[in-house]
Design an enzyme around this catalytic site. Sequence first.
Site, mmCIF file in Angstrom:
data_model
loop_
_atom_site.group_PDB
_atom_site.id
_atom_site.type_symbol
_atom_site.label_atom_id
_atom_site.label_comp_id
_atom_site.label_asym_id
_atom_site.label_seq_id
_atom_site.Cartn_x
_atom_site.Cartn_y
_atom_site.Cartn_z
ATOM 1 N N ARG A 124 -3.986 8.188 4.655
ATOM 2 C CA ARG A 124 -3.729 6.937 5.384
ATOM 3 C C ARG A 124 -3.937 7.023 6.888
ATOM 4 O O ARG A 124 -3.928 5.989 7.560
ATOM 5 C CB ARG A 124 -2.310 6.439 5.082
ATOM 6 N N GLN A 149 13.691 -1.188 -0.733
ATOM 7 C CA GLN A 149 13.063 -2.237 0.093
ATOM 8 C C GLN A 149 13.963 -3.458 0.179
ATOM 9 O O GLN A 149 14.602 -3.860 -0.801
ATOM 10 C CB GLN A 149 11.703 -2.632 -0.515
ATOM 11 N N HIS A 184 2.070 5.070 -3.314
ATOM 12 C CA HIS A 184 2.287 6.526 -3.295
ATOM 13 C C HIS A 184 3.503 6.825 -4.149
ATOM 14 O O HIS A 184 4.638 6.497 -3.791
ATOM 15 C CB HIS A 184 2.409 7.025 -1.845
ATOM 16 N N ASN A 236 8.791 14.157 -0.056
ATOM 17 C CA ASN A 236 8.831 15.579 0.271
ATOM 18 C C ASN A 236 7.639 15.910 1.181
ATOM 19 O O ASN A 236 6.707 15.099 1.331
ATOM 20 C CB ASN A 236 8.921 16.452 -0.991
ATOM 21 N N GLN A 245 0.842 -1.214 0.000
ATOM 22 C CA GLN A 245 0.000 0.000 0.000
ATOM 23 C C GLN A 245 0.870 1.254 0.000
ATOM 24 O O GLN A 245 0.561 2.243 -0.667
ATOM 25 C CB GLN A 245 -0.901 0.006 1.234
HETATM 26 C C1 LIG Z 1 -8.859 3.826 2.215
HETATM 27 C C2 LIG Z 1 -8.144 3.479 0.932
HETATM 28 C C3 LIG Z 1 -8.583 2.399 0.182
HETATM 29 C C4 LIG Z 1 -7.942 2.083 -1.027
HETATM 30 N N1 LIG Z 1 -8.385 1.015 -1.754
HETATM 31 C C5 LIG Z 1 -7.798 0.703 -2.935
HETATM 32 C C6 LIG Z 1 -8.259 -0.378 -3.747
HETATM 33 O O1 LIG Z 1 -9.193 -1.073 -3.396
HETATM 34 N N2 LIG Z 1 -7.609 -0.640 -4.910
HETATM 35 C C7 LIG Z 1 -6.548 0.123 -5.351
HETATM 36 O O2 LIG Z 1 -5.998 -0.150 -6.426
HETATM 37 N N3 LIG Z 1 -6.097 1.150 -4.609
HETATM 38 C C8 LIG Z 1 -6.682 1.454 -3.421
HETATM 39 N N4 LIG Z 1 -6.203 2.503 -2.693
HETATM 40 C C9 LIG Z 1 -5.014 3.213 -3.157
HETATM 41 C C10 LIG Z 1 -5.371 4.544 -3.862
HETATM 42 O O3 LIG Z 1 -6.216 4.305 -4.966
HETATM 43 C C11 LIG Z 1 -4.094 5.258 -4.348
HETATM 44 O O4 LIG Z 1 -3.426 4.469 -5.316
HETATM 45 C C12 LIG Z 1 -3.118 5.512 -3.246
HETATM 46 O O5 LIG Z 1 -3.781 5.919 -2.091
HETATM 47 C C13 LIG Z 1 -2.113 6.584 -3.709
HETATM 48 O O6 LIG Z 1 -2.784 7.816 -3.755
HETATM 49 P P1 LIG Z 1 -2.566 8.950 -4.842
HETATM 50 O O7 LIG Z 1 -2.600 8.360 -6.191
HETATM 51 O O8 LIG Z 1 -3.487 10.085 -4.555
HETATM 52 O O9 LIG Z 1 -1.195 9.521 -4.387
HETATM 53 P P2 LIG Z 1 0.329 9.526 -4.817
HETATM 54 O O10 LIG Z 1 0.723 8.442 -5.721
HETATM 55 O O11 LIG Z 1 0.965 9.612 -3.495
HETATM 56 O O12 LIG Z 1 0.431 10.875 -5.597
HETATM 57 C C14 LIG Z 1 0.199 12.131 -4.961
HETATM 58 C C15 LIG Z 1 -0.594 13.023 -5.881
HETATM 59 O O13 LIG Z 1 0.210 13.310 -7.030
HETATM 60 C C16 LIG Z 1 -0.618 13.373 -8.171
HETATM 61 N N5 LIG Z 1 -0.209 12.325 -9.099
HETATM 62 C C17 LIG Z 1 0.629 11.281 -8.861
HETATM 63 N N6 LIG Z 1 0.800 10.541 -9.964
HETATM 64 C C18 LIG Z 1 0.035 11.117 -10.921
HETATM 65 C C19 LIG Z 1 -0.233 10.808 -12.274
HETATM 66 N N7 LIG Z 1 0.316 9.759 -12.899
HETATM 67 N N8 LIG Z 1 -1.069 11.615 -12.946
HETATM 68 C C20 LIG Z 1 -1.641 12.682 -12.371
HETATM 69 N N9 LIG Z 1 -1.448 13.036 -11.088
HETATM 70 C C21 LIG Z 1 -0.610 12.259 -10.380
HETATM 71 C C22 LIG Z 1 -2.059 13.186 -7.690
HETATM 72 O O14 LIG Z 1 -2.608 14.449 -7.415
HETATM 73 C C23 LIG Z 1 -1.882 12.408 -6.412
HETATM 74 O O15 LIG Z 1 -2.969 12.558 -5.511
HETATM 75 C C24 LIG Z 1 -6.828 2.835 -1.488
HETATM 76 C C25 LIG Z 1 -6.398 3.932 -0.715
HETATM 77 C C26 LIG Z 1 -7.038 4.243 0.477
HETATM 78 C C27 LIG Z 1 -6.529 5.426 1.290
#
Ligand SMILES: Cc1cc2nc3c(=O)[nH]c(=O)nc-3n(C[C@H](O)[C@H](O)[C@H](O)COP(=O)(O)OP(=O)(O)OC[C@H]3O[C@@H](n4cnc5c(N)ncnc54)[C@H](O)[C@@H]3O)c2cc1C
Length: 240
Positions: free
Chosen positions: A183, A88, A81, A172, A77
């Site tokens: 989270r 790792q 991000h 960052n 998980q």
């Molecule tokens: C309660 C919970 C349940 C979840 N359940 C599932 C699930 O069932 N299945 C699943 O697959 N995932 C699940 N996730 C994971 C979730 O979908 C995200 O993949 C994960 O939380 C990373 O978040 P993010 O993409 O916002 O952030 P990060 O990858 O940390 O990126 C930070 C921010 O940067 C920007 N960003 C990053 N990459 C890009 C890009 N390529 N294009 C445009 N903008 C970008 C976005 O604004 C993003 O919010 C879950 C997460 C939570 C918190």
Amino acid sequence: MKVVLLAHTPDPEGVVYAAARGCYSDLPSYEIRDRGVELPTAKKFIRGIIKSGHESVLEHVSFTFSVEGISRACSHQLVRHRVASYSQQSQRYVDFGDEESIIRDMFVIPPAIDDDFYSEEILADTLRICLLNYKELVRRLISIGRTSEQAHEDARYLLPNAAKTNITVTMNAREIRHFINQRECKRAQWEIRDLASAMLIICLGVSEDLFWDSGASCRRGPCKEGKMTCGDPYPMISLV
Ligand SMILES: Cc1cc2nc3c(=O)[nH]c(=O)nc-3n(C[C@H](O)[C@H](O)[C@H](O)COP(=O)(O)OP(=O)(O)OC[C@H]3O[C@@H](n4cnc5c(N)ncnc54)[C@H](O)[C@@H]3O)c2cc1C
């Protein structure tokens, strides 16, 4: 789980202040830094920038954490991000325990399973078999001519999500805030929530001004989970 701060950008508020002030000044950011600023002024300015959502200035500051003993379920998980760097522990180069290993040293046991005798028995029995067969498979693959690395890279297919791992994470400050926002939420899975909480405590210890309003969304206003809300919000943070 153990979370240790390995390093962070020195003088994080100073860097954010100079970078942000530089946007509105004819001076370069190093001169703004060298001239210095009264603490209350810097504090107010940084919090104002964060409140207004101009969070890109937080990207100039990074934190590196050493995370020990989380499950592979949790690390999977974490690495979702993407705006972060990870190193790792390898399951190809690091042997995973042996027949003598104590199950609790090698695997993460979820508290709800640990609290229930029968559930704990099911998990512990399964993990014991995984560990025995893992070791047997390593031996067998080496005996038929595979290298140790090849044996371990295939035998690890037997290791479950509960397997402990160590990981080094650099994010960052903007990404840390985003990570914690998602989270620390009570709807997040318990182990990654524990990780987010530990990181938040560490970050607040380094810089209250960069993280004072961090946490799950319910700490700042209405829950963003809509119908999926847990219905048990954290205490609100004073945003003043
Ligand atoms: C309660 C919970 C349940 C979840 N359940 C599932 C699930 O069932 N299945 C699943 O697959 N995932 C699940 N996730 C994971 C979730 O979908 C995200 O993949 C994960 O939380 C990373 O978040 P993010 O993409 O916002 O952030 P990060 O990858 O940390 O990126 C930070 C921010 O940067 C920007 N960003 C990053 N990459 C890009 C890009 N390529 N294009 C445009 N903008 C970008 C976005 O604004 C993003 O919010 C879950 C997460 C939570 C918190």
